[in-house]
Every structure is written in structure tokens, then in C-alpha cells.
Write a protein that holds these residues in place. Structure first.
Motif, PDB file in Angstrom:
ATOM      1  N   ILE A 173      66.037  72.887  23.052  1.00 18.98           N
ATOM      2  CA  ILE A 173      65.985  72.688  24.505  1.00 18.98           C
ATOM      3  C   ILE A 173      65.858  74.055  25.168  1.00 18.98           C
ATOM      4  N   ASP A 174      64.704  74.290  25.745  1.00 19.26           N
ATOM      5  CA  ASP A 174      64.377  75.586  26.352  1.00 19.26           C
ATOM      6  C   ASP A 174      64.905  75.642  27.784  1.00 19.26           C
ATOM      7  N   ASP A 175      65.154  76.849  28.261  1.00 17.66           N
ATOM      8  CA  ASP A 175      65.589  77.092  29.646  1.00 17.66           C
ATOM      9  C   ASP A 175      66.806  76.249  30.003  1.00 17.66           C
ATOM     10  N   PHE A 176      67.726  76.112  29.063  1.00 22.70           N
ATOM     11  CA  PHE A 176      68.922  75.296  29.305  1.00 22.70           C
ATOM     12  C   PHE A 176      69.775  75.962  30.377  1.00 22.70           C
TER      13      PHE A 176
ATOM     14  N   ALA B  94      70.466  82.903  23.231  1.00 30.96           N
ATOM     15  CA  ALA B  94      70.539  83.436  24.591  1.00 30.96           C
ATOM     16  C   ALA B  94      69.184  84.070  24.902  1.00 30.96           C
ATOM     17  N   GLU B  95      68.576  83.612  25.994  1.00 25.80           N
ATOM     18  CA  GLU B  95      67.248  84.112  26.384  1.00 25.80           C
ATOM     19  C   GLU B  95      67.366  85.256  27.381  1.00 25.80           C
ATOM     20  N   GLY B  96      66.392  86.120  27.381  1.00 23.30           N
ATOM     21  CA  GLY B  96      66.289  87.125  28.442  1.00 23.30           C
ATOM     22  C   GLY B  96      67.366  88.192  28.409  1.00 23.30           C
TER      23      GLY B  96
HETATM   24 MG    MG Z   1      62.923  79.773  28.020  1.00 25.91          MG
END
Ligand code: MG
Ligand code: C2E
Ligand code: MG
Ligand code: MG
Length: 293
Positions: free
Chosen positions: A178-181, A235-237
Motif C-alpha cells: 500500500i503506497d502513500d499510506f 518509510a518513504e521520503g
Molecule cells: Mg509513495
């Protein structure tokens, strides 16, 4: 630490700015050409385990190598593809090329999971599951090393409509993320029920958690819940040392992606990057005084 800062400089200069013709709007014909004339190219952003020197995978991020405008970012043409019935074709091009690349890395001894971004539109296409099953078999990549990322907002609105396809792909050992959660409204109960393998926490949620004790408590409970449900967390970004230290302090088995680790890079640079990363892991972990395993 000298090695580390050289490494960071070397790689963070790679895609600091994708030249963007901000004002330029691409139409469906142009995007169709890009897909069918082979102008799409995958960049790859490494995903690393926060308390290990290991690179766990790469995410394929498509760019358009435009004959006049240079490298165009996906935000400029994915929405056009989605609105003009071109997204299925685009997704297939990206996945085919990612699989071939994964096979090449595998043959040179690099075992990596590859993540690709897909849309609800792809999952609604009845032939998509067949495509994935036959393509991975044809290239010789095992389905469990392919991670299909769907954004939280797309997924949670329409999960029921594509659940059959998701379940079929899960039975064939493909993995889902699940992206951009954190940008949508998934409840903890839904997290328990969905047949997913990984949660990618959006950069904005992490930032909010860094500056608010209450949101930090929610963040920590999310990590704990994921651990208990057997969901991997990414953890993104992660952009700087403060982000990195915050995530280290959380003390969970996290993976991270972000400019602090590496910008998306051409496939040809990935092999060297991974060698460099492993070589300087001790320097990196010295920053936060933790053990590398
Ligand atoms: Mg994303
Ligand atoms: P995403 O899947 O959430 O990918 C992460 C985006 O954040 C990427 O932008 C990546 O370059 C960027 N990023 C990575 N690290 C950092 C960081 O530390 N700070 C910040 N501010 N950003 C960071 P990119 O490559 O421009 O892609 C944007 C979005 O376009 C992706 O978001 C994804 O939703 C979509 N996309 C990219 N490739 C594909 C594709 O092949 N198919 C589909 N359907 N969508 C794609
Ligand atoms: Mg993604
Ligand atoms: Mg995104």
C-alpha cells in the motif's frame, strides 16, 4: 565519515532536478507515442533496511525520455495515460522492462525485490493477472520478488471490486504494497483484513509524527500493529539525517527509501551503488551509534 559524505554527494547529484517543462501539457497522442516508440525508461530507487547494511529492493519509477524535452517526470504523463485508456499499456511496458532488468541483476548475483507501481485500472483489467503470471514465468523471475504497489487512496475506495484479482495474484505468490499510506483513510480494522504484505508510509505522515507527540504515538502504534500483523513497513521520503534519526529511534524493523539514501537512478548505476552502500554501512551506522548486522 568522509567516505559517506562522498557517497552521498555522488549519488544525490544524480537526479537532483529532473528538467521539467512545467507549462507543457502532454496530450494522449504524445503519451501513446512515448509508450509505443519505446521512450519510457525505468529509474530505480533503492530500498534499504534501516538497521542492516542490506539493500532489500528497488522501486521502478518510470520516466519519459522525451526527444526534445529531456527526462519528463511521471506526474506529467501518468495522469494523461490514466485518463486516456493508456495506463494498462504503460504498466505492461514498465513491468516487462523491470522484469528483464531484475533477471539481469539476478544473473550478476544481485538478489533484489523489484517494486512496481500499478493502478486500480490495471487490477480491474481481467487480463492483468494472466499477464503477470505468464510474463514472470517467461522471464524467469519468481513472483515473490515482484511487489505491486497500489496507492492507499485508490485501493481503499475500490478494494471490493478487485479483490478477486488480488487474491488470485496472492495465491500465485505476488506481493502487494500500500503506497502513500497515511494520505487516505484506512482503519486499523481494514489493515487486519486486506491481503497485503507491505505498507509504505508517506513522507508527510512521517513529518507530522516528527513534530507532534500525539501523531508520533499513532505512528508508533501503526508500526507495532504492522509488526504484529506481519506487514513490512517502508518509510518513504527520508530526506535528511533528522528523518533518518527519527526512524531509527522508532526501533522497529523498518525499510527506508528517500533522497538521503539515494535518488532514483538509471539501472546501470544500481550495481555500483549497492556495493558502495555496503562498503560504507559502518560509517553510516556510526552516525547513530547502532550496530550493523
Ligand atoms: Mg509513495
Ligand atoms: P511513489 O510511487 O510514491 O514514488 C515516490 C516518489 O517520491 C518518486 O517520485 C520519488 O522520486 C520521490 N522521492 C523519493 N525519495 C524522495 C525524498 O526523499 N523526498 C521527496 N520529496 N520525494 C522523494 P517520481 O519518480 O516522480 O514518481 C511520482 C509518482 O508517480 C510515484 O509516487 C508513483 O505514484 C507514480 N509513478 C511512477 N512510476 C510509475 C509507473 O510506472 N506506473 C504508475 N502507475 N505510476 C508511477
Ligand atoms: Mg510507489
Ligand atoms: Mg506518490
Amino acid at each position: 565519515l568522509a567516505d559517506l559524505s562522498t557517497l552521498l554527494k555522488k549519488y544525490t547529484s544524480m537526479e537532483t532536478k529532473v528538467p521539467q517543462s512545467i507549462s507543457k501539457i502532454y496530450d494522449a497522442d504524445a503519451v501513446r507515442d512515448a509508450i509505443y516508440k519505446g521512450q519510457l525508461v525505468n529509474y530505480y530507487q533503492p530500498k534499504v533496511a534501516i538497521n542492516k547494511s542490506r539493500t532489500v529492493g528497488v522501486e521502478a519509477l518510470v520516466r519519459w525520455q522525451h526527444p526534445e524535452d529531456g527526462l519528463v517526470s511521471p506526474d506529467k504523463f501518468i495522469p494523461v495515460a490514466e485518463a486516456n485508456d493508456l495506463i494498462n499499456a504503460l504498466t505492461r511496458v514498465v513491468i516487462k522492462s523491470a522484469l528483464i532488468q531484475a533477471k539481469a541483476w539476478q544473473e550478476s548475483g544481485l538478489v533484489l525485490c523489484t517494486s512496481v507501481n500499478i493502478t486500480m485500472n490495471d487490477l480491474s483489467n481481467y487480463a492483468f493477472a494472466d499477464f503477470l503470471i505468464s510474463e514472470t514465468a517467461a522471464v524467469g523471475i519468481s513472483p515473490e520478488s515482484l511487489v505491486l504497489e497500489v496507492t492507499e487512496s485508490q485501493m481503499m475506495q475500490n478494494l471490493a471490486a478487485v479483490l478477486d484479482t488480488v487474491v488470485r495474484l496472492k495465491m500465485n505468490r505476488f506481493r502487494f504494497s500500500i503506497d502513500d499510506f497515511g494520505t487516505g483513510y484506512t482503519s486499523f480494522v481494514q489493515l487486519r483484513d486486506i491481503p497485503f504484505d507491505e505498507l509504505k508510509i508517506d513522507r508527510s505522515s512521517i513529518h507530522r509524527a516528527m513534530y507532534s507527540p500525539r501523531l508520533c504515538a499513532i505512528f508508533e502504534s501503526t508500526l507495532q500493529l504492522c509488526n504484529q500483523l506481519g506487514l513490512d513497513v517502508v518509510a518513504e521520503g527520508v530526506e535528511d539525517i533528522d528523518d533518518w534519526n527519527f526512524l531509527c529511534a522508532a526501533n522497529y524493523a523498518l525499510s527506508v527509501q528517500g533522497y538521503f539514501i539515494a535518488h532514483p537512478m538509471p539501472a546501470a548505476d544500481v550495481f555500483d551503488w549497492i556495493q558502495d552502500w555496503q562498503a560504507c554501512a559502518h560509517d553510516r551506522y556510526a552516525i547513530k551509534g547502532r550496530q550493523v548486522t
